[in-house]
Structures are given as C-alpha cells and as structure tokens.
Design a protein around this motif. Sequence first.
Motif, PDB file in Angstrom:
ATOM      1  N   LEU A 141       1.980   9.390   6.345  1.00 45.85           N
ATOM      2  CA  LEU A 141       2.237  10.767   6.798  1.00 45.85           C
ATOM      3  C   LEU A 141       1.804  11.035   8.252  1.00 45.85           C
ATOM      4  CD1 LEU A 141       3.205  13.667   5.980  1.00 45.85           C
ATOM      5  CD2 LEU A 141       0.798  14.152   5.507  1.00 45.85           C
ATOM      6  N   PRO A 148       9.850  15.074   8.194  1.00 46.90           N
ATOM      7  CA  PRO A 148      10.239  15.239   6.789  1.00 46.90           C
ATOM      8  C   PRO A 148       9.048  15.551   5.883  1.00 46.90           C
ATOM      9  CG  PRO A 148      10.148  12.906   7.344  1.00 46.90           C
ATOM     10  CD  PRO A 148       9.813  13.641   8.603  1.00 46.90           C
ATOM     11  N   ARG A 188      -4.165  16.460  -0.095  1.00 49.69           N
ATOM     12  CA  ARG A 188      -4.848  15.185   0.035  1.00 49.69           C
ATOM     13  C   ARG A 188      -6.210  15.441   0.685  1.00 49.69           C
ATOM     14  NH1 ARG A 188      -1.395  14.299  -3.007  1.00 49.69           N
ATOM     15  NH2 ARG A 188       0.156  12.630  -3.051  1.00 49.69           N
ATOM     16  N   ASN A 223      -7.368   9.469   1.071  1.00 48.36           N
ATOM     17  CA  ASN A 223      -6.453   9.141   2.180  1.00 48.36           C
ATOM     18  C   ASN A 223      -7.198   8.925   3.493  1.00 48.36           C
ATOM     19  OD1 ASN A 223      -4.754  10.555   0.132  1.00 48.36           O
ATOM     20  ND2 ASN A 223      -3.163  10.111   1.649  1.00 48.36           N
ATOM     21  N   TYR A 281       2.724   1.943  -7.454  1.00 50.79           N
ATOM     22  CA  TYR A 281       1.613   1.505  -6.585  1.00 50.79           C
ATOM     23  C   TYR A 281       0.281   1.779  -7.273  1.00 50.79           C
ATOM     24  CZ  TYR A 281      -2.116   2.155  -3.161  1.00 50.79           C
ATOM     25  OH  TYR A 281      -3.327   2.114  -2.505  1.00 50.79           O
ATOM     26  N   ASN A 311      -0.316  19.302   2.798  1.00 53.88           N
ATOM     27  CA  ASN A 311       0.468  18.501   3.747  1.00 53.88           C
ATOM     28  C   ASN A 311       1.049  19.361   4.866  1.00 53.88           C
ATOM     29  OD1 ASN A 311      -0.020  16.220   2.230  1.00 53.88           O
ATOM     30  ND2 ASN A 311       1.925  16.332   1.113  1.00 53.88           N
ATOM     31  N   THR A 333      -8.487   2.652  -4.943  1.00 57.15           N
ATOM     32  CA  THR A 333      -7.995   3.921  -4.389  1.00 57.15           C
ATOM     33  C   THR A 333      -8.215   5.071  -5.371  1.00 57.15           C
ATOM     34  OG1 THR A 333      -5.957   5.112  -3.827  1.00 57.15           O
ATOM     35  CG2 THR A 333      -5.696   3.203  -5.229  1.00 57.15           C
ATOM     36  N   ASP A 334      -8.286   6.285  -4.840  1.00 58.37           N
ATOM     37  CA  ASP A 334      -8.416   7.454  -5.730  1.00 58.37           C
ATOM     38  C   ASP A 334      -7.138   7.687  -6.537  1.00 58.37           C
ATOM     39  OD1 ASP A 334      -6.751   8.434  -3.703  1.00 58.37           O
ATOM     40  OD2 ASP A 334      -7.931  10.256  -3.336  1.00 58.37           O
ATOM     41  N   GLU A 335      -6.029   7.031  -6.123  1.00 56.68           N
ATOM     42  CA  GLU A 335      -4.766   7.250  -6.856  1.00 56.68           C
ATOM     43  C   GLU A 335      -4.814   6.705  -8.275  1.00 56.68           C
ATOM     44  OE1 GLU A 335      -1.067   6.778  -4.894  1.00 56.68           O
ATOM     45  OE2 GLU A 335      -1.810   7.544  -2.996  1.00 56.68           O
ATOM     46  N   ARG A 341       9.138  13.381  -3.334  1.00 56.24           N
ATOM     47  CA  ARG A 341       8.877  12.011  -3.832  1.00 56.24           C
ATOM     48  C   ARG A 341       8.891  12.067  -5.362  1.00 56.24           C
ATOM     49  NH1 ARG A 341       3.156   9.690  -1.896  1.00 56.24           N
ATOM     50  NH2 ARG A 341       4.361   8.840  -0.164  1.00 56.24           N
ATOM     51  N   SER A 370       0.785  -1.244   0.000  1.00 55.39           N
ATOM     52  CA  SER A 370       0.000   0.000   0.000  1.00 55.39           C
ATOM     53  C   SER A 370       0.816   1.293   0.000  1.00 55.39           C
ATOM     54  CB  SER A 370      -0.927   0.012   1.224  1.00 55.39           C
ATOM     55  OG  SER A 370      -0.163   0.182   2.407  1.00 55.39           O
ATOM     56  N   TYR A 387       7.836  16.462   2.172  1.00 56.56           N
ATOM     57  CA  TYR A 387       8.349  16.341   0.810  1.00 56.56           C
ATOM     58  C   TYR A 387       8.116  17.626   0.003  1.00 56.56           C
ATOM     59  CZ  TYR A 387       8.204  11.211   1.652  1.00 56.56           C
ATOM     60  OH  TYR A 387       8.362   9.927   2.149  1.00 56.56           O
ATOM     61  N   HIS A 409       5.576  12.796  -7.578  1.00 57.63           N
ATOM     62  CA  HIS A 409       4.608  13.107  -6.503  1.00 57.63           C
ATOM     63  C   HIS A 409       3.321  13.735  -7.046  1.00 57.63           C
ATOM     64  CE1 HIS A 409       4.405  14.909  -2.144  1.00 57.63           C
ATOM     65  NE2 HIS A 409       3.371  14.137  -2.431  1.00 57.63           N
TER      66      HIS A 409
HETATM   67  O1  DAU Z   1      -5.162   8.439  -1.727  1.00 57.73           O
HETATM   68  C1  DAU Z   1      -5.224   7.152  -1.228  1.00 57.73           C
HETATM   69  C2  DAU Z   1      -3.835   6.636  -0.940  1.00 57.73           C
HETATM   70  O2  DAU Z   1      -3.367   7.339   0.219  1.00 57.73           O
HETATM   71  C3  DAU Z   1      -3.777   5.139  -0.712  1.00 57.73           C
HETATM   72  O3  DAU Z   1      -4.160   4.482  -1.899  1.00 57.73           O
HETATM   73  C4  DAU Z   1      -2.371   4.696  -0.293  1.00 57.73           C
HETATM   74  O4  DAU Z   1      -2.367   3.321   0.027  1.00 57.73           O
HETATM   75  C5  DAU Z   1      -1.957   5.494   0.940  1.00 57.73           C
HETATM   76  O5  DAU Z   1      -0.634   5.163   1.294  1.00 57.73           O
HETATM   77  C6  DAU Z   1      -2.085   6.988   0.680  1.00 57.73           C
HETATM   78  O6  DAU Z   1      -1.086   7.416  -0.291  1.00 57.73           O
HETATM   79  P1  DAU Z   1      -0.262   8.791  -0.107  1.00 57.73           P
HETATM   80  O7  DAU Z   1       0.982   8.687  -0.877  1.00 57.73           O
HETATM   81  O8  DAU Z   1      -1.154   9.959  -0.355  1.00 57.73           O
HETATM   82  O9  DAU Z   1       0.001   8.730   1.479  1.00 57.73           O
HETATM   83  P2  DAU Z   1       1.284   9.060   2.375  1.00 57.73           P
HETATM   84  O10 DAU Z   1       0.856   9.002   3.795  1.00 57.73           O
HETATM   85  O11 DAU Z   1       2.477   8.270   1.965  1.00 57.73           O
HETATM   86  O12 DAU Z   1       1.582  10.577   1.987  1.00 57.73           O
HETATM   87  C7  DAU Z   1       0.617  11.581   2.140  1.00 57.73           C
HETATM   88  C8  DAU Z   1       1.200  12.876   1.612  1.00 57.73           C
HETATM   89  O13 DAU Z   1       2.266  13.277   2.487  1.00 57.73           O
HETATM   90  C9  DAU Z   1       1.830  12.752   0.238  1.00 57.73           C
HETATM   91  O14 DAU Z   1       1.610  13.967  -0.477  1.00 57.73           O
HETATM   92  C10 DAU Z   1       3.310  12.573   0.511  1.00 57.73           C
HETATM   93  C11 DAU Z   1       3.512  13.368   1.785  1.00 57.73           C
HETATM   94  N1  DAU Z   1       4.558  12.872   2.701  1.00 57.73           N
HETATM   95  C12 DAU Z   1       4.528  11.558   3.065  1.00 57.73           C
HETATM   96  C13 DAU Z   1       5.472  11.043   3.923  1.00 57.73           C
HETATM   97  C14 DAU Z   1       5.440   9.583   4.317  1.00 57.73           C
HETATM   98  C15 DAU Z   1       5.521  13.732   3.211  1.00 57.73           C
HETATM   99  O15 DAU Z   1       5.527  14.933   2.885  1.00 57.73           O
HETATM  100  N2  DAU Z   1       6.462  13.231   4.065  1.00 57.73           N
HETATM  101  C16 DAU Z   1       6.486  11.915   4.436  1.00 57.73           C
HETATM  102  O16 DAU Z   1       7.386  11.511   5.222  1.00 57.73           O
END
Ligand code: DAU
Length: 345
Positions: free
Chosen positions: A190, A205, A214, A179, A150, A249, A125-127, A273, A85, A207, A276
């Motif tokens: 996150l 951190p 989100r 999310n 993914y 974020n 997922t919406d992705e 990322r 995921s 990004y 991104h």
């Molecule tokens: O939108 C649904 C999706 O949401 C699901 O399909 C995925 O399984 C789930 O992991 C999630 O994906 P994201 O990539 O949006 O989630 P994540 O928590 O990894 O990151 C959320 C946002 O925060 C994204 O814009 C990247 C940013 N981020 C993430 C991490 C881990 C940061 O800025 N710093 C970080 O350390």
Amino acid sequence: MRILVTGGAGFIGSNYVHQLLADGDDERVVNLDLLTYAGNLANLEAVADDGRYRFVRGDIRDRELVRGLLTDERIDAVVHFAAESHVDRSVEGPEVFVSTNVLGTEILLEEARGAGVGRFVMVSTDEVYGSLGETGLFTEQTPLAPNSPYAASKAAADLLCRAFHHTFDFPVLVTRCSNNYGPYQFPEKLIPLMIANALEDKPLPVYGDGLNVRDWLYVGDHCRAVDRVLRAGRPGGIYNVGGCNEMKNLELVEIIVDRLGKSRDLITFVEDRPGHDRRYAIDAELIMSELDWAPTVDFASGIDHTVQWYLDNRAWWETIRSGAYRDYYDQMYGDGGRHDAGPAT
Ligand code: DAU
Ligand code: NAD
C-alpha cells in the motif's frame, strides 16, 4: 553469533541485515535469498563488500544447499524472513505460497534441528489471527483464524514451529508483527504503491470503502523486535509486535497525498480484495514487558522519512516498476550465482 538470515534481500530482511552489520557484534551474517520478484540486491549494495557478510542466491526449499550452509558456516542461529508475502498474489495463485512458506519452513526447521542450530526465529505475521471487529486486540492467545491463502500458509509455518518446539524441544521463537513500512518496501504494498503512483500522477487504487484498519510499525522497530527475540526470547515463545498505531487505509492515503502536495482527486475507489480482513490491531504487552522492547519511531516522523526516502531513491523504484531489474538479475545470476563469495575460512 553466526546468523543465517533467509529472505535478506527483501524489504524487512534487508533492513535487518543492515541493522545487524551496523550493530557490529556478530561474526558472520549469511543471507540466503532466491531473488524472486521481491528480492533485490540493490537493497544491500552498501554492505556487499563487508567481510562479515555473505550473500547466497538459493532456495530455502533446496535441502542440500540449506544443509551445506548450516554446517559449512557453523550457523548458531536462523532468522527466517523468506516468504511469498503479498496477499493479493496469494489470491491469484496460492500454490507458491504453500510451497515456499510451508514446505520451505519445514525444510529449514528440519535441517536446522539436524545441524544443532541453537536459536530459530520464525518471522510470522498478525494475519494468522484473522480479522477483528471494531474493538479488541490480538493477543498471543487469540485463536488462529487465517483468511487469505497467504495468511493460511503463514499460519501453517507458524504451527510447524510450535510443533518442532513441542515435539523435539527445538528452540524456536515466533514473532507475529503488524504492517511494516519504511525504506526498500516493494512498490506493490500500500504505502510505496501510493507514493510511487502519486509521484507519477497515476490513480491511487483504494480497495472497497477504504475503511479497513491496519496497525503500522516502522520497519526498523520490527527489526529491533526480531533481534530482541533472537537474543533474549524464551525458546518456544510467541511474541506479538505492533506499532499501537491503527489507521484506516483512506486516512493513510490522504496523509501521503497531502505530504506530496498532490491532489486527493487521484484517489480512486476500486473493487475490494476478496476476503479482505477488516481490522488488525496488536497487543504487544508481552514483548514490551518481557524483552523491554517498544516502538521508537512515531508515525509522523516515520512516514515523513519514508516519503523522503522514496523521493530520494526514485531510481530504485522506477527500475523495479520498469521491469529492468529482472533482466539485470537474469544476466548476473543466470550462471548459478557468481556473487556468492564462498564459505568463511
Ligand atoms: O499485517 C501484516 C501483513 O501486512 C504482512 O503479513 C504481509 O506480508 C504484508 O503484505 C501486509 O499485508 P496487507 O495485506 O495488510 O498489506 P498491503 O500493503 O497489501 O495492504 C494494506 C491495506 O491496504 C489492506 O487493507 C489492503 C489495502 N490496499 C492495498 C493495496 C496494495 C488498497 O486499498 N489498495 C492497494 O492497492
Ligand atoms: P518481501 O516479499 O519483501 O521479501 C521476501 C524475500 O524472500 C525476498 O527477498 C524473496 O526473494 C525471498 N524469497 C522468497 N521465496 C524464497 C525462497 N523460496 N527461498 C529463498 N528466498 C525466498 O517480504 P517482507 O515484506 O520483507 O516480509 C518478510 C517476512 O516478514 C515474511 O515472512 C512476511 O510474512 C513477514 N511479515 C511481513 C510484514 C510486512 O508488513 N511486510 C509484517 C509481518 C510479517
């Protein structure tokens, strides 16, 4: 109903298993989960001894296992959460995403169809829609344009579901949610990452410029949406699910830091990322009007509850972050899964 939940030891799956057993109307809930790094039986301690519940450690790609479970347990419905995921991991190593998310879904579909399962809910997922500009919303008609490995693997699985409905008239239903946040979310995502790091006074951190958007939905509301689709959705239907709660974020990280009484100086901008996605936003009108679903938890109370949960359950995430829980599972399951209580009689 007799339900096979896949990935029920993960974040959303375990919340869903709790919800199913609390609601109390189902005869049987079988949880098939491989316990990858993201699966954690501590999430399910409270239901482990419930007579209606059975945990099976196993792989959705194990065709024989899946076939046996579907028939031995006389499964009526499959709710399919199991997946790799995490987007960042898919950038580092896409192969397991294709294997689990695409091949695993195909095997489940084929075996469920063969066993005459009456409902199959695919948690997509919406992705799959890719990224939005500053305006607009994803609808169910938005063309699929996945950007990360993914998202591409989830889109492939989502389209296999479409094909199984179109070709075989197999009763598949698909949800595409934004999310999630809430209890039991693995601390690589996150919100839990920021909470855990802030509590340990470690850098947070963010990004790129931190302005990616989100749409956050409380996990219990997602689980209720999945359940509405399971019980009342149109076979072949696709349902967007979202929180109507867009946030940048950086804004979100600041809220967490402030809630914890920590310094915003912990926020550290890091390299972006790769690929991104800039913005996700969901039009959830269809599920609202057709299935009478709506989010019930507003963000202010949802994030308060979530922060409090991570404060109250420090041992849960500290154990994960220390790696000790891997050793525990290797010990407990090295012999092939002695926590499987066996089929119902
Ligand atoms: O939108 C649904 C999706 O949401 C699901 O399909 C995925 O399984 C789930 O992991 C999630 O994906 P994201 O990539 O949006 O989630 P994540 O928590 O990894 O990151 C959320 C946002 O925060 C994204 O814009 C990247 C940013 N981020 C993430 C991490 C881990 C940061 O800025 N710093 C970080 O350390
Ligand atoms: P997670 O990573 O927390 O949990 C995934 C679970 O699947 C784990 O318990 C893992 O052990 C299990 N698993 C992985 N590979 C397996 C395999 N081969 N066989 C059996 N089990 C396996 O994920 P999550 O955040 O709870 O997401 C659950 C589902 O919801 C995923 O399909 C994801 O794409 C989807 N989704 C997540 C979000 C989100 O915000 N987290 C939003 C929309 C959709």
